[in-house]
Scaffold this active site. Sequence first.
Site, PDB file in Angstrom:
ATOM      1  N   HIS A  24      50.954  12.992  53.080  1.00  0.00           N
ATOM      2  CA  HIS A  24      52.080  13.325  52.123  1.00  0.00           C
ATOM      3  C   HIS A  24      52.212  11.922  51.390  1.00  0.00           C
ATOM      4  O   HIS A  24      52.995  12.003  50.598  1.00  0.00           O
ATOM      5  CB  HIS A  24      53.313  13.691  52.961  1.00  0.00           C
ATOM      6  CG  HIS A  24      54.364  14.561  52.233  1.00  0.00           C
ATOM      7  ND1 HIS A  24      55.418  13.975  51.947  1.00  0.00           N
ATOM      8  CD2 HIS A  24      54.313  15.519  51.420  1.00  0.00           C
ATOM      9  CE1 HIS A  24      56.226  14.425  51.212  1.00  0.00           C
ATOM     10  NE2 HIS A  24      55.416  15.512  50.719  1.00  0.00           N
ATOM     11  N   HIS A 253      62.815  15.585  42.939  1.00  0.00           N
ATOM     12  CA  HIS A 253      61.611  15.644  44.079  1.00  0.00           C
ATOM     13  C   HIS A 253      61.748  13.978  44.587  1.00  0.00           C
ATOM     14  O   HIS A 253      60.801  13.942  45.588  1.00  0.00           O
ATOM     15  CB  HIS A 253      60.566  15.817  43.263  1.00  0.00           C
ATOM     16  CG  HIS A 253      59.130  16.168  44.314  1.00  0.00           C
ATOM     17  ND1 HIS A 253      58.271  15.147  44.471  1.00  0.00           N
ATOM     18  CD2 HIS A 253      58.755  17.061  44.938  1.00  0.00           C
ATOM     19  CE1 HIS A 253      57.405  15.608  45.418  1.00  0.00           C
ATOM     20  NE2 HIS A 253      57.607  16.781  45.689  1.00  0.00           N
TER      21      HIS A 253
END
Length: 372
Positions: A24, A253
């Site tokens: 990630h 985000h």
Amino acid sequence: MKKEKPTSWLLYKPPLRLSYGTHHSKAMLLVYSSGVRVVVHTANLIYVDWNNKTQGLWMQDFPVKEQNDIGKTSPFEDDLVEYLKALEWSGCNVTLPQIGDVKINAAYFRRFDYSSASVRLVASVPGYHKGAELKKWGHMKLRTILQEECFGNEFQGSPLVYQFSSLGSLDEKWMMELASSMCSGSTWDNQPLGPGSVQIIWPTVEDVRCSIEGYAAGNAIPSPQKNVEKEFLKKYWAHWQANHTGRCRAMPHIKTYARYNGQELAWFLLTSSNLSKAAWGALQKNGSQLMIRSYEGNVPGNHRSHLVTLCWQGEKCRESTSTEIVTLPVPYRLPPPPYTSEDVPWSWDRQYRKPDVYGEVWPRSVKLYTNQ
């Protein structure tokens, strides 16, 4: 990706030792003849992330080491190289302009001088970490760094804010574990900072409905009802409010964590880590082992500078102190306003029949602009 990638790209998939984990981290290492630029960011390499959402990016340039400095290291250098080694990437041979043929691997990045780094790198790596590895990754690495630092007395007992775009399956015990790390550190007179109240900034259904993408923005806030609507979370919820930066309708985000007092910041963390055990790690076996599922990359801002938000009203130049005042573009309001009884936190597996700004309801088929 393999079919559509440019011919100059090499793809590598780091090993994922535990189920449900992912790579990630979001970063770039840009090599030049004079040095390297390290970039840590929160956006994926897709059109919609860079054009429609609120994101964050930190970068700094580092020169090639002088001959006399070869062999010397710095904390940031060790952080970076240890993370690159953990990826188990064997490297690649490339020809660089003005440099020639080189092998790019983890060790290659030892040739740059990171002594001027304004941050540390707090990474997460999948696995069961214990012994000397226990404090090397995840929230235990952040705890260790903060324990070594001193902060102003104004941050003793001060609040914290967690802001992210995906919520894991949490419990109160783990929230206390994470807070123990986030609340580490001492004042200049050697008193512990101690616990502070925590607020979680999370978009409401109405925020998403009225955003510049409408309900489509909810695709990038992918948390189900079973995670979001736990009773104990209600006391934490706070609004995404960003009028001062013009980002209210650009859904976040970006992922950030911070400790603050008014518009002054003890520290500020820009990260890929959402609020989850998979990202930050969870202690096991009476605290002797840290279990992490995913790779993550985080950069905490240096408290040795006087960190302030865009809304800070103090003097930019103060002759009485040599501490540099650094204004961070924190995109949201501090302190964040708490939810009212009418606010509903967004979860992406509920049905919403009130039309959004495009006249659409949820769920609906959404095109992700990956080819633009």
